[in-house]
Design an enzyme around this catalytic site. Structure first.
Site, PDB file in Angstrom:
ATOM      1  N   SER A 125       8.301  -3.280   2.787  1.00 54.60           N
ATOM      2  CA  SER A 125       8.865  -3.109   4.127  1.00 54.60           C
ATOM      3  C   SER A 125       9.172  -4.438   4.789  1.00 54.60           C
ATOM      4  O   SER A 125       8.569  -5.478   4.474  1.00 54.60           O
ATOM      5  CB  SER A 125       7.849  -2.341   4.973  1.00 54.60           C
ATOM      6  OG  SER A 125       8.133  -2.450   6.346  1.00 54.60           O
ATOM      7  N   TYR A 149      -0.249  -2.085   8.469  1.00 55.07           N
ATOM      8  CA  TYR A 149       0.752  -1.547   7.544  1.00 55.07           C
ATOM      9  C   TYR A 149       1.397  -2.673   6.739  1.00 55.07           C
ATOM     10  O   TYR A 149       1.471  -2.608   5.503  1.00 55.07           O
ATOM     11  CB  TYR A 149       1.797  -0.803   8.376  1.00 55.07           C
ATOM     12  CG  TYR A 149       2.958  -0.230   7.612  1.00 55.07           C
ATOM     13  CD1 TYR A 149       2.811   0.921   6.857  1.00 55.07           C
ATOM     14  CD2 TYR A 149       4.218  -0.821   7.685  1.00 55.07           C
ATOM     15  CE1 TYR A 149       3.890   1.466   6.175  1.00 55.07           C
ATOM     16  CE2 TYR A 149       5.303  -0.281   7.011  1.00 55.07           C
ATOM     17  CZ  TYR A 149       5.136   0.864   6.261  1.00 55.07           C
ATOM     18  OH  TYR A 149       6.205   1.398   5.592  1.00 55.07           O
ATOM     19  N   LYS A 153       1.206  -3.458   2.723  1.00 58.29           N
ATOM     20  CA  LYS A 153       2.417  -3.566   1.903  1.00 58.29           C
ATOM     21  C   LYS A 153       2.404  -4.875   1.106  1.00 58.29           C
ATOM     22  O   LYS A 153       2.718  -4.881  -0.092  1.00 58.29           O
ATOM     23  CB  LYS A 153       3.670  -3.486   2.786  1.00 58.29           C
ATOM     24  CG  LYS A 153       3.979  -2.094   3.314  1.00 58.29           C
ATOM     25  CD  LYS A 153       4.350  -1.115   2.205  1.00 58.29           C
ATOM     26  CE  LYS A 153       4.859   0.214   2.722  1.00 58.29           C
ATOM     27  NZ  LYS A 153       5.021   1.225   1.654  1.00 58.29           N
TER      28      LYS A 153
END
Lengths: 329, 329
Positions: A125, A149, A153
């Site tokens: 991402s 997050y 990732k």
């Protein structure tokens, strides 16, 4: 060709399965078996002529990754994960799903041992990056995530690179731009408004804009996201060398530029459906986002995306609205 | 002041405990309690006037991290880990100790909940970096490790940054240069020869050099490594912002420059104790290592190291040989 999709019930997972069914082949080999893993029941894609096996389970439950890998798929699309807002709100769940889930999958692959080395396409991402940003972010810009997050990732990217280096899999991590215009209902991603201020007006409904017009983001359509995945699954990865993850191409646009494109596509009435409701917390979150990339590595490998926000709106109108914009007045 | 050291029986852990005992205080507060964790019995430092509690256990054994953290130490030095050669040779053990061990420790800290936020000093490594390298590696150079060990270090750095961002701890990751001259017996680090070609001749013994003279490395003495740790434990970390890990200062030297410094310190006879035995595998491993850093962030924060390889040899002669070089002839 046996293909495993984790997160197969998610938005991109569904689109990907639909494309695999429609294309009937991947890299010149017929798609015979699709294993569709998700913790909510994934629908086998309409018209698929091979065997589609849904597995409704969580990758972090002991044994699930092994079950998913039992058929030794040739290609694994690892999309499963909790989104940014949820990973930040539920610290333990974010790490369990986004880190332990990835590790469980890679370990299940590794345990099939020497001689088995599937292509693994991992969706990373834009959240891999963290401020401060230069005006233009180059391919060698460092990854310093500033969310749970994003951290999960980048850790998954590191595992992907190490397992690849050791010959246990053949991995590529594609850092997706903000996917816009997301179809369907909003999810818990903090970035949801970038889509909803386009999607709702195009469907004749009101949408809330919580940030200022000058917030800049890097966007690609769901259609482009699926094309990235398919391309990543089939190209020679040798040119990547040790750096197995890279930013995908996209369109750099401010919210103001998005709105101008909406006006060109659907008129003043559609723009009038956007209600400005400034949210300091959301605005703070998007005060320093990476909005402009030079994605020459991806370009050299043949990855392509829209080049204008108008094209992103057009893709949504074609793919989701049957080519028709419903005017609000 | 209550201080926990993980990896307390290792070379740096022992030196650190000795310095903490000798100094009697850290950041102006008396060192009252030392918790010394290692999977081999750590020796409480001679002359320590406070309470020293050894814990002989592995951080990855359930409950051990909780036991280590039970006294809510003010400062945690997290040094525990398996070294590069071993992490590469035993894939599972490397990930278990270097990744799961770090996570177990950070989770035990987090579970003490809001209001507890210890300083955590984590020893990362030059192995965080991967080729291709520029001539001079700047502070914003990306971390693309190319060993299991380096991967595990960078993942730990990411966890440190995320737990810090969330207010669960106050972390700093210091990327240590190659520690040279390592005292004592060789360990399983692939880089061991950089030390042994100095240490053995200075003690009148033969050493094997497996690489060419032009191999360049970034070095700091064990004394400097301990000073980095103490400095990292006491300074204000606010200037670090979100990027909590950084390269430490050191001396850039080729093997040839090391040998020239050895000649200045101990003469031709010492240099004559180096036996050249070219090893293609070891040489390949050190063909592209990061040998030159611009460590201005560390300098601005007050970190200091030797500036010549002569000073590194002198530190070894003072700290390990009682100021005496034993000539071989």
């Amino acid at each position: 060709m046996h293909i495993l999709i984790t997160g197969a019930a998610g938005m991109i997972g569904c689109e990907l399965a639909r494309r695999l069914a429609a294309d009937g082949a991947l890299g010149g080999r017929a798609n015979a078996v699709l294993t569709l893993l998700d913790n909510v029941a994934p629908s086998p894609p309409v018209g698929f002529v091979g065997t589609a096996t849904p597995i409704v389970a969580d990758l972090t439950t002991p044994g699930v990754a092994e079950t998913a890998m039992a058929g030794r798929p040739d290609t694994v699309f690892h999309l499963a994960g909790v989104v940014s807002g949820e990973a930040e709100a539920d610290f333990e769940k974010g790490y369990r799903v986004n880190l332990d889930g990835t590790r469980a999958l890679f370990e299940a692959i590794r345990r099939h041992g020497p001689g088995y080395r599937p292509r693994v396409v991992f969706t990373s991402s834009i959240a891999a990056y963290g401020a401060p940003f230069p005006d233009m972010i180059e391919d060698d810009f460092l990854t310093t995530p500033q969310t749970c997050y994003g951290t999960q990732k980048v850790i998954s990217e590191l595992l992907l690179a190490d397992y690849t280096r050791r010959g246990m899999l053949d991995g590529i991590g594609i850092r997706l731009p903000n996917i816009c215009i997301r179809p369907g209902a909003p999810n818990r991603a903090a970035s949801g408004f970038f889509s909803s201020i386009m999607r709702e007006p195009l469907a004749g409904q009101e949408a809330v804009l919580p940030v200022c017009d000058d917030v800049r983001m890097w966007h690609a359509s769901p259609r482009s996201a699926v094309s990235f995945l398919l391309h990543a699954a089939t190209i020679d990865l040798t040119p990547l060398g040790a750096r197995r993850s890279l930013m995908m191409p996209g369109v750099s646009a401010t919210v103001g530029e998005q709105i101008a494109a909406l006006r060109r596509a659907a008129g003043d009435a559609a723009v009038g459906m956007i209600r400005r409701e400034f949210d300091p917390a959301v605005s703070a979150m998007f005060a320093t986002i990476p909005g402009r990339f030079d994605t020459r590595r991806a370009a050299a490998l043949g990855f392509r995306a829209e080049t204008t926000f108008d094209a992103i709106i057009e893709a949504h109108i074609q793919d989701e609205l049957g080519g028709v914009v419903r005017m609000s007045s």
